[in-house]
Design a protein around this motif. Structure first.
Motif, PDB file in Angstrom:
ATOM      1  N   PRO A 144      -5.374   2.343  13.376  1.00  0.00           N
ATOM      2  CA  PRO A 144      -6.259   2.565  12.219  1.00  0.00           C
ATOM      3  C   PRO A 144      -5.519   3.040  10.974  1.00  0.00           C
ATOM      4  N   MET A 145      -6.177   2.885   9.840  1.00  0.00           N
ATOM      5  CA  MET A 145      -5.657   3.405   8.584  1.00  0.00           C
ATOM      6  C   MET A 145      -5.718   4.925   8.562  1.00  0.00           C
ATOM      7  N   GLN A 146      -4.724   5.523   7.918  1.00  0.00           N
ATOM      8  CA  GLN A 146      -4.779   6.966   7.708  1.00  0.00           C
ATOM      9  C   GLN A 146      -5.915   7.302   6.746  1.00  0.00           C
ATOM     10  N   ARG A 147      -6.511   8.452   6.954  1.00  0.00           N
ATOM     11  CA  ARG A 147      -7.538   8.953   6.036  1.00  0.00           C
ATOM     12  C   ARG A 147      -6.842   9.841   5.009  1.00  0.00           C
ATOM     13  N   PRO A 219     -11.988   3.327  -2.399  1.00  0.00           N
ATOM     14  CA  PRO A 219     -11.619   1.908  -2.245  1.00  0.00           C
ATOM     15  C   PRO A 219     -11.296   1.540  -0.804  1.00  0.00           C
ATOM     16  N   CYS A 220     -10.647   2.440  -0.085  1.00  0.00           N
ATOM     17  CA  CYS A 220     -10.377   2.293   1.351  1.00  0.00           C
ATOM     18  C   CYS A 220     -10.018   3.672   1.873  1.00  0.00           C
ATOM     19  N   PRO A 221      -9.951   3.872   3.185  1.00  0.00           N
ATOM     20  CA  PRO A 221      -9.655   5.210   3.701  1.00  0.00           C
ATOM     21  C   PRO A 221      -8.299   5.751   3.265  1.00  0.00           C
ATOM     22  N   THR A 222      -7.363   4.856   2.914  1.00  0.00           N
ATOM     23  CA  THR A 222      -6.008   5.267   2.600  1.00  0.00           C
ATOM     24  C   THR A 222      -5.766   5.436   1.106  1.00  0.00           C
ATOM     25  N   LEU A 223      -6.754   5.121   0.295  1.00  0.00           N
ATOM     26  CA  LEU A 223      -6.565   5.200  -1.157  1.00  0.00           C
ATOM     27  C   LEU A 223      -7.511   6.254  -1.729  1.00  0.00           C
ATOM     28  N   GLY A 273      -2.299   2.635  -1.161  1.00  0.00           N
ATOM     29  CA  GLY A 273      -2.733   4.010  -1.011  1.00  0.00           C
ATOM     30  C   GLY A 273      -1.571   4.947  -0.744  1.00  0.00           C
ATOM     31  N   ARG A 274      -0.710   4.560   0.166  1.00  0.00           N
ATOM     32  CA  ARG A 274       0.466   5.390   0.473  1.00  0.00           C
ATOM     33  C   ARG A 274       1.352   5.531  -0.764  1.00  0.00           C
ATOM     34  N   ALA A 275       1.565   4.421  -1.455  1.00  0.00           N
ATOM     35  CA  ALA A 275       2.391   4.468  -2.660  1.00  0.00           C
ATOM     36  C   ALA A 275       1.761   5.363  -3.719  1.00  0.00           C
ATOM     37  N   TYR A 276       0.441   5.298  -3.840  1.00  0.00           N
ATOM     38  CA  TYR A 276      -0.259   6.119  -4.838  1.00  0.00           C
ATOM     39  C   TYR A 276      -0.108   7.608  -4.521  1.00  0.00           C
ATOM     40  N   VAL A 277      -0.282   7.965  -3.258  1.00  0.00           N
ATOM     41  CA  VAL A 277      -0.190   9.374  -2.873  1.00  0.00           C
ATOM     42  C   VAL A 277       1.228   9.912  -3.087  1.00  0.00           C
ATOM     43  N   GLY A 284       3.866   2.580  -8.312  1.00  0.00           N
ATOM     44  CA  GLY A 284       4.984   3.046  -7.518  1.00  0.00           C
ATOM     45  C   GLY A 284       5.300   2.174  -6.326  1.00  0.00           C
ATOM     46  N   LEU A 285       6.478   2.351  -5.781  1.00  0.00           N
ATOM     47  CA  LEU A 285       6.952   1.592  -4.626  1.00  0.00           C
ATOM     48  C   LEU A 285       6.438   2.201  -3.331  1.00  0.00           C
ATOM     49  N   ASP A 286       6.014   1.355  -2.407  1.00  0.00           N
ATOM     50  CA  ASP A 286       5.680   1.792  -1.053  1.00  0.00           C
ATOM     51  C   ASP A 286       7.007   2.062  -0.341  1.00  0.00           C
ATOM     52  N   VAL A 287       7.253   3.322   0.019  1.00  0.00           N
ATOM     53  CA  VAL A 287       8.558   3.706   0.575  1.00  0.00           C
ATOM     54  C   VAL A 287       8.877   2.995   1.877  1.00  0.00           C
TER      55      VAL A 287
END
Length: 290
Positions: A144-147, A219-223, A273-277, A284-287
């Motif tokens: 699952p996606m991270q919350r 927008p989604c659980p990760t964003l 979402g990960r890149a935004y956080v 930004g770049l997704d690491v």
């Protein structure tokens, strides 16, 4: 392209009834194809049962995810009177998966599967988890996606770690016989190194929306960018709002830090979402791409 309504809505329930009736009505009126419901417990009088009762005459397919520790066989039997497409046992260890599966092995309602939240601490268990699922005849596995709207620390695998995991998975039998759902494009690459990620870029605020226990829509659980609150507006109003539409348009633009990358047409910026956080911006770049 922007859809008029999402295909899937993710809804994480809390312990209180609160807005349950209102949110159920909102979701039914929007007519998504799928409701991905997470409940912290299944017991008499819990919000999950109220939701399932509200959807008993709806054509919307419901997938219910419940933590393994909260899903005893007596609890699972409460679900047999409701319409479910699938029941997923949530866990983050192989031991938890085995215990959870044992408790519902005789449950005869919806199709069953495992929802395994991947973390840096448990990623090494993934090959064994797939082996366990094959041994038990479990075909359905969801990562699952991270919350991230819960302020979790974003998880990712570096490119080297992805390649290492890919080798371990291949040596353990790969994905044969399993129906996997993987939302992270770079974890997907570890499982399916020769197959492009099937989703055409980030689908947040397009094919999906997410609702947290307080009724905030994302927008989604990760964003973790709020699009509105169901305490102040209907889901339909949020879906057609300028905030939602403007945010979707931003997601259609490739991140500025990725414009020169030769892989941009394949990964489309990775997990936005990960890149935004981690970067504080959608550019930004997704690491996990490094």
């Amino acid at each position: 392209m922007e859809l008029a309504a999402p295909i899937t809505i993710y809804w994480d329930l809390g312990p209180e009834q609160g807005l349950v009736e209102k949110i159920c009505s909102d979701i039914i009126s929007c007519r998504p194809l799928m409701l991905q419901l997470f409940s912290p417990a299944v017991e008499p009088g819990c919000p999950a049962l109220a939701v399932l009762n509200s959807f008993k005459d709806s054509p919307i397919a419901i997938s219910l995810t419940v933590p393994a520790a909260a899903l005893s066989f007596p609890a699972a039997t409460l679900l047999e009177n409701y319409k479910l497409k699938e029941l997923l046992i949530s866990c983050d260890t192989l031991e938890g998966a085995a215990a959870g599966w044992s408790s519902v092995s005789n449950y005869s309602g919806a199709a069953k599967g495992i929802s395994f939240q991947v973390t840096r601490e448990n990623r090494h268990e993934l090959p064994s988890l797939l082996g366990f699922c094959r041994q038990q005849g479990i075909q359905r596995v969801v990562l699952p996606m991270q919350r991230l709207y819960n302020q979790e620390s974003p998880f990712f695998l570096s490119r080297q770690e992805q390649q290492h995991l890919s080798g371990l998975l291949a040596a353990a039998g790969g994905t044969e016989g399993l129906n996997l759902t993987i939302h992270d494009p770079f974890i997907w690459r570890a499982f399916y190194p020769a197959i492009p990620f099937p989703q055409a870029g980030c689908q947040a605020a397009n094919t999906m929306l997410a609702v947290d226990p307080r009724g905030t829509v994302y927008p989604c659980p990760t964003l973790p960018v709020p699009l509105g609150s169901l305490t102040a507006a209907s889901l339909k109003e949020i879906m057609v709002s300028g905030i939602k539409k403007d945010f979707r348009r931003k997601l259609l633009e490739n991140p500025a830090q990725c414009l020169a990358c030769v892989e941009i047409k394949e990964c489309r910026g990775g997990c936005r979402g990960r890149a935004y956080v981690l970067n504080g911006t959608l550019d930004g770049l997704d690491v996990a791409c490094r």
